[in-house]
Design an enzyme around this catalytic site. Structure first.
Site, PDB file in Angstrom:
ATOM      1  N   ALA A  11       7.138  12.123  -2.221  1.00 20.46           N
ATOM      2  CA  ALA A  11       6.752  13.534  -2.058  1.00 20.46           C
ATOM      3  C   ALA A  11       5.326  13.634  -1.533  1.00 20.46           C
ATOM      4  CB  ALA A  11       6.924  14.288  -3.372  1.00 20.46           C
ATOM      5  N   ASN A  37      10.099  11.121  -6.690  1.00 24.03           N
ATOM      6  CA  ASN A  37       8.675  10.785  -6.537  1.00 24.03           C
ATOM      7  C   ASN A  37       8.170  10.122  -7.808  1.00 24.03           C
ATOM      8  OD1 ASN A  37       6.336  11.003  -4.753  1.00 24.03           O
ATOM      9  ND2 ASN A  37       5.446  12.298  -6.329  1.00 24.03           N
ATOM     10  N   GLU A 170     -15.468   9.224   6.379  1.00 22.38           N
ATOM     11  CA  GLU A 170     -15.376  10.402   5.493  1.00 22.38           C
ATOM     12  C   GLU A 170     -15.787  10.034   4.059  1.00 22.38           C
ATOM     13  OE1 GLU A 170     -11.405  12.147   5.888  1.00 22.38           O
ATOM     14  OE2 GLU A 170     -12.236  13.596   7.283  1.00 22.38           O
ATOM     15  N   ASP A 300       3.875   8.101   7.309  1.00 22.31           N
ATOM     16  CA  ASP A 300       3.237   6.812   7.601  1.00 22.31           C
ATOM     17  C   ASP A 300       4.192   5.623   7.589  1.00 22.31           C
ATOM     18  OD1 ASP A 300       0.934   8.275   7.786  1.00 22.31           O
ATOM     19  OD2 ASP A 300      -0.240   6.998   6.452  1.00 22.31           O
TER      20      ASP A 300
HETATM   21  P1  FAD Z   1       1.663   9.906   1.529  1.00 21.89           P
HETATM   22  O1  FAD Z   1       0.743  11.043   1.697  1.00 21.89           O
HETATM   23  O2  FAD Z   1       1.176   8.538   1.673  1.00 21.89           O
HETATM   24  O3  FAD Z   1       2.515  10.085   0.215  1.00 21.89           O
HETATM   25  C1  FAD Z   1       3.523   9.187  -0.193  1.00 21.89           C
HETATM   26  C2  FAD Z   1       4.179   9.700  -1.461  1.00 21.89           C
HETATM   27  O4  FAD Z   1       5.178   8.780  -1.876  1.00 21.89           O
HETATM   28  C3  FAD Z   1       3.227   9.866  -2.642  1.00 21.89           C
HETATM   29  O5  FAD Z   1       3.509  11.059  -3.317  1.00 21.89           O
HETATM   30  C4  FAD Z   1       3.548   8.656  -3.528  1.00 21.89           C
HETATM   31  O6  FAD Z   1       3.321   8.898  -4.906  1.00 21.89           O
HETATM   32  C5  FAD Z   1       5.032   8.476  -3.244  1.00 21.89           C
HETATM   33  N1  FAD Z   1       5.479   7.107  -3.465  1.00 21.89           N
HETATM   34  C6  FAD Z   1       4.942   5.968  -2.941  1.00 21.89           C
HETATM   35  N2  FAD Z   1       5.631   4.894  -3.337  1.00 21.89           N
HETATM   36  C7  FAD Z   1       6.636   5.342  -4.127  1.00 21.89           C
HETATM   37  C8  FAD Z   1       7.689   4.710  -4.829  1.00 21.89           C
HETATM   38  N3  FAD Z   1       7.862   3.390  -4.793  1.00 21.89           N
HETATM   39  N4  FAD Z   1       8.540   5.474  -5.550  1.00 21.89           N
HETATM   40  C9  FAD Z   1       8.399   6.834  -5.608  1.00 21.89           C
HETATM   41  N5  FAD Z   1       7.418   7.492  -4.944  1.00 21.89           N
HETATM   42  C10 FAD Z   1       6.552   6.761  -4.217  1.00 21.89           C
HETATM   43  N6  FAD Z   1      -4.530  12.729   8.229  1.00 21.89           N
HETATM   44  C11 FAD Z   1      -4.778  13.918   8.882  1.00 21.89           C
HETATM   45  O7  FAD Z   1      -3.923  14.377   9.658  1.00 21.89           O
HETATM   46  N7  FAD Z   1      -5.938  14.591   8.684  1.00 21.89           N
HETATM   47  C12 FAD Z   1      -6.897  14.176   7.818  1.00 21.89           C
HETATM   48  O8  FAD Z   1      -7.937  14.830   7.664  1.00 21.89           O
HETATM   49  C13 FAD Z   1      -6.660  12.956   7.118  1.00 21.89           C
HETATM   50  N8  FAD Z   1      -7.568  12.517   6.198  1.00 21.89           N
HETATM   51  C14 FAD Z   1      -7.296  11.379   5.460  1.00 21.89           C
HETATM   52  C15 FAD Z   1      -8.222  10.997   4.480  1.00 21.89           C
HETATM   53  C16 FAD Z   1      -7.974   9.853   3.725  1.00 21.89           C
HETATM   54  C17 FAD Z   1      -8.956   9.463   2.658  1.00 21.89           C
HETATM   55  C18 FAD Z   1      -6.800   9.082   3.951  1.00 21.89           C
HETATM   56  C19 FAD Z   1      -6.533   7.848   3.132  1.00 21.89           C
HETATM   57  C20 FAD Z   1      -5.896   9.465   4.937  1.00 21.89           C
HETATM   58  C21 FAD Z   1      -6.130  10.621   5.687  1.00 21.89           C
HETATM   59  N9  FAD Z   1      -5.221  11.058   6.669  1.00 21.89           N
HETATM   60  C22 FAD Z   1      -5.450  12.239   7.348  1.00 21.89           C
HETATM   61  C23 FAD Z   1      -3.943  10.339   6.885  1.00 21.89           C
HETATM   62  C24 FAD Z   1      -2.850  11.014   6.034  1.00 21.89           C
HETATM   63  O9  FAD Z   1      -3.301  11.196   4.719  1.00 21.89           O
HETATM   64  C25 FAD Z   1      -1.547  10.204   6.024  1.00 21.89           C
HETATM   65  O10 FAD Z   1      -1.121  10.041   7.358  1.00 21.89           O
HETATM   66  C26 FAD Z   1      -0.496  10.978   5.211  1.00 21.89           C
HETATM   67  O11 FAD Z   1      -0.869  11.036   3.855  1.00 21.89           O
HETATM   68  C27 FAD Z   1       0.891  10.333   5.326  1.00 21.89           C
HETATM   69  O12 FAD Z   1       1.794  11.156   4.643  1.00 21.89           O
HETATM   70  P2  FAD Z   1       3.151  10.593   4.072  1.00 21.89           P
HETATM   71  O13 FAD Z   1       4.052  11.765   3.921  1.00 21.89           O
HETATM   72  O14 FAD Z   1       3.636   9.458   4.895  1.00 21.89           O
HETATM   73  O15 FAD Z   1       2.886  10.039   2.624  1.00 21.89           O
HETATM   74  P1  NAD Z   2      -8.242   2.739  10.848  1.00 18.05           P
HETATM   75  O1  NAD Z   2      -7.313   1.647  11.163  1.00 18.05           O
HETATM   76  O2  NAD Z   2      -8.242   3.941  11.693  1.00 18.05           O
HETATM   77  O3  NAD Z   2      -9.738   2.176  10.821  1.00 18.05           O
HETATM   78  C1  NAD Z   2     -10.040   0.942  10.202  1.00 18.05           C
HETATM   79  C2  NAD Z   2     -11.384   0.416  10.696  1.00 18.05           C
HETATM   80  O4  NAD Z   2     -11.691  -0.777   9.974  1.00 18.05           O
HETATM   81  C3  NAD Z   2     -11.381   0.067  12.180  1.00 18.05           C
HETATM   82  O5  NAD Z   2     -12.520   0.650  12.775  1.00 18.05           O
HETATM   83  C4  NAD Z   2     -11.458  -1.472  12.188  1.00 18.05           C
HETATM   84  O6  NAD Z   2     -12.190  -1.991  13.284  1.00 18.05           O
HETATM   85  C5  NAD Z   2     -12.190  -1.751  10.883  1.00 18.05           C
HETATM   86  N1  NAD Z   2     -11.914  -3.102  10.347  1.00 18.05           N
HETATM   87  C6  NAD Z   2     -10.704  -3.723  10.250  1.00 18.05           C
HETATM   88  N2  NAD Z   2     -10.850  -4.947   9.697  1.00 18.05           N
HETATM   89  C7  NAD Z   2     -12.168  -5.099   9.412  1.00 18.05           C
HETATM   90  C8  NAD Z   2     -12.927  -6.143   8.810  1.00 18.05           C
HETATM   91  N3  NAD Z   2     -12.383  -7.281   8.383  1.00 18.05           N
HETATM   92  N4  NAD Z   2     -14.253  -5.961   8.654  1.00 18.05           N
HETATM   93  C9  NAD Z   2     -14.849  -4.817   9.063  1.00 18.05           C
HETATM   94  N5  NAD Z   2     -14.172  -3.796   9.647  1.00 18.05           N
HETATM   95  C10 NAD Z   2     -12.845  -3.933   9.809  1.00 18.05           C
HETATM   96  O7  NAD Z   2      -7.934   3.120   9.317  1.00 18.05           O
HETATM   97  P2  NAD Z   2      -8.325   4.392   8.443  1.00 18.05           P
HETATM   98  O8  NAD Z   2      -9.710   4.850   8.714  1.00 18.05           O
HETATM   99  O9  NAD Z   2      -7.961   4.027   7.053  1.00 18.05           O
HETATM  100  O10 NAD Z   2      -7.322   5.509   8.964  1.00 18.05           O
HETATM  101  C11 NAD Z   2      -5.918   5.384   8.725  1.00 18.05           C
HETATM  102  C12 NAD Z   2      -5.191   6.520   9.397  1.00 18.05           C
HETATM  103  O11 NAD Z   2      -5.490   7.752   8.750  1.00 18.05           O
HETATM  104  C13 NAD Z   2      -5.570   6.694  10.851  1.00 18.05           C
HETATM  105  O12 NAD Z   2      -4.433   7.047  11.567  1.00 18.05           O
HETATM  106  C14 NAD Z   2      -6.532   7.850  10.825  1.00 18.05           C
HETATM  107  O13 NAD Z   2      -6.498   8.587  12.045  1.00 18.05           O
HETATM  108  C15 NAD Z   2      -6.004   8.678   9.677  1.00 18.05           C
HETATM  109  N6  NAD Z   2      -7.104   9.436   9.076  1.00 18.05           N
HETATM  110  C16 NAD Z   2      -7.416  10.619   9.679  1.00 18.05           C
HETATM  111  C17 NAD Z   2      -8.475  11.358   9.181  1.00 18.05           C
HETATM  112  C18 NAD Z   2      -8.821  12.661   9.845  1.00 18.05           C
HETATM  113  O14 NAD Z   2      -8.117  13.083  10.754  1.00 18.05           O
HETATM  114  N7  NAD Z   2      -9.878  13.336   9.417  1.00 18.05           N
HETATM  115  C19 NAD Z   2      -9.214  10.899   8.081  1.00 18.05           C
HETATM  116  C20 NAD Z   2      -8.867   9.669   7.502  1.00 18.05           C
HETATM  117  C21 NAD Z   2      -7.805   8.941   8.022  1.00 18.05           C
END
Ligand code: FAD
Ligand code: NAD
Length: 406
Positions: A11, A37, A170, A300
């Site tokens: 979820a 979930n 971030e 993802d």
């Molecule tokens: P997730 O959000 O990963 O959720 C998966 C769900 O599955 C969770 O509820 C979890 O509890 C559940 N689950 C997992 N394993 C199991 C299991 N075995 N059994 C039952 N339930 C399970 N993207 C943007 O577009 N804009 C942003 O600003 C942005 N900021 C981000 C900031 C951070 C810190 C991070 C880490 C990522 C960010 N991303 C952003 C990327 C975005 O969060 C992911 O692409 C997104 O969360 C993927 O959504 P999802 O639906 O695949 O699952």
């Molecule tokens: P990423 O793969 O985008 O970035 C990982 C970074 O780690 C890269 O710059 C890479 O060169 C570096 N790296 C990898 N191995 C390393 C090593 N051994 N030592 C030092 N540096 C190393 O991963 P992320 O930032 O976790 O983002 C994951 C996904 O989530 C992406 O698709 C991103 O666009 C998305 N996301 C989006 C937002 C947003 O839109 N505001 C915010 C967070 C994440």
């Protein structure tokens, strides 16, 4: 098929939005829908870096599933998925088994450590509410410990963030904002605290607008962030990390290593025998797996190619939410006996990254660049729009970032 069983696992953005769309479009007489979930809440992964830094409480980030899913229309099962058997059409849970006619996989991401020694054991990563809360408490504990030591322990108040992708940047921005508060709380001199961001590539936020990257780095450096670009993390151990730049190795002692340098699809998908490309299923245009007509993958766990760049689209919440619309539509078609399915077309409306509560950078719509307060307002508007889509005005008022200026 008599009242087919639709099972949605996970979820996150993709899974819960598929469920919420289906509860509006499909009646209980048409299909039996089950959402599984791990927790009884959904969380906004895009806010987890704030929870991990301690700048936002995790209760703002999580949303009770019962508040957005109508349990009269959808069965909710709180359980952990262990594996999926697409041949027998069953999902094995920690506490039982479910069979499906149609499955939607939305199990999200896992941190990718690329086999780097010691990361699994000694580094922390931002993956869910539990891991974010642990990072916040762990850093706080080490600050609390600092003044109890007989000798000066710099490693307790050195924070290392691996990776300067969007997550790393971030998170570092939030930690930079939190440090003054931690210093005051635990009587630690600000000038003693070190906050490092180690990035293997030559720049932070590779591929993003260079002017905005420069803006972000300048703002973060002003707040005390030390960037180590072109520097690979090679190893992690109890003492800290070993990095390498220009073939020279260096040890950085730190008790607070947060690995934010990459993600991959949930390993359950690969372990269940689905075809994957670097941990993600290369879904067909209609979001079904290459081999199974009854399995959709959202978020993802899926990978789709950008035909212009010939590279995969980065996995984002934005795409996961849009995939949920297509998946719900296609499921409705299938249960109505219509096999004309819609192709998924991502509509990328931009990328905005926060740099703390009132600062951000972004490129939106037709290449409009934003930074500072206007970008921050845009980021909050994007997050608020999601809450509105998920749970209406009530949820927006309860969980939204409504104070746009502070
Ligand atoms: P997730 O959000 O990963 O959720 C998966 C769900 O599955 C969770 O509820 C979890 O509890 C559940 N689950 C997992 N394993 C199991 C299991 N075995 N059994 C039952 N339930 C399970 N993207 C943007 O577009 N804009 C942003 O600003 C942005 N900021 C981000 C900031 C951070 C810190 C991070 C880490 C990522 C960010 N991303 C952003 C990327 C975005 O969060 C992911 O692409 C997104 O969360 C993927 O959504 P999802 O639906 O695949 O699952
Ligand atoms: P990423 O793969 O985008 O970035 C990982 C970074 O780690 C890269 O710059 C890479 O060169 C570096 N790296 C990898 N191995 C390393 C090593 N051994 N030592 C030092 N540096 C190393 O991963 P992320 O930032 O976790 O983002 C994951 C996904 O989530 C992406 O698709 C991103 O666009 C998305 N996301 C989006 C937002 C947003 O839109 N505001 C915010 C967070 C994440």
């Amino acid at each position: 098929m008599n009242r087919p069983n639709i099972v949605i696992v996970g979820a996150g953005y993709g899974g819960i939005m598929t469920a919420v769309n289906l509860q509006k479009q499909v009646s209980p007489e048409e299909a039996n829908i089950t959402l599984v979930n791990k927790n009884d809440y959904h969380y906004q992964t895009t806010w987890l870096h704030e929870n991990a830094a301690g700048t936002l409480h995790h209760d703002r980030t999580r949303i009770a599933i019962k508040d957005v899913v109508d349990f009269n229309k959808i069965n909710f099962v709180q359980d952990t998925v262990e594996s999926i058997d697409p041949k027998s059409k069953t999902v094995k849970l920690e506490d039982g088994e479910l069979s499906y006619d149609y499955l939607v996989i939305g199990l999200g991401f896992e941190s990718a450590t690329f086999g780097i020694e010691g990361l699994e054991e000694y580094a922390y990563s931002i993956q869910n509410i539990n891991s974010a809360r642990l990072i916040r408490d762990h850093i706080e504990y080490n600050f609390a410990q600092y003044n109890l030591e007989k000798e000066e322990r710099q490693d307790l108040i050195t924070i290392v963030v691996g990776g300067a992708g969007f997550t790393g940047i971030e998170f570092v921005a939030e930690v930079a904002n939190r440090i003054p508060e931690l210093c005051q709380e635990y009587d630690v001199p600000r000038e003693k605290v070190r906050l490092l961001n180690v990035e293997g590539g030559p720049t932070a936020l590779a591929g993003f607008d260079p002017e905005l990257v420069e803006y972000a780095m300048n703002r973060l450096e002003e707040k005390g962030v030390e960037f180590r670009l072109g520097t690979m993390i090679k190893k992690c151990n109890e003492e800290g990390i070993i990095v390498e730049k220009d073939e020279e190795q260096e040890e950085i002692k730190s008790k607070n290593v947060i690995w934010a340098a990459g993600v991959t699809g949930n390993s359950i998908v690969q372990e269940s025998g689905f075809e994957v490309n670097r941990g993600r299923v290369p879904v067909r245009d209609d979001l079904r797996t290459p081999d199974y007509d009854d399995v959709f993958v959202v978020g993802d766990c899926a990978v789709i190619m950008n035909p212009d760049s010939e590279r995969p689209y980065p996995p984002t919440a934005q795409i996961a939410i849009q995939m949920a619309d297509t998946t719900a539509h296609n499921l409705k078609q299938l249960i109505n006996g219509n096999d004309k399915l819609e192709s998924f077309q991502p509509n990328i409306q931009g990328t905005v990254a926060s740099l703390g509560y009132t600062d951000a950078i972004g490129v939106v719509f037709d290449d409009t660049k934003l930074y500072g307060r206007s970008a921050s307002i845009m980021k909050k508007a994007i997050d608020n729009r999601y809450l509105l889509k998920l749970g209406g005005v009530g949820l927006l008022l309860k969980k939204g970032k409504l104070d746009m200026y502070h």
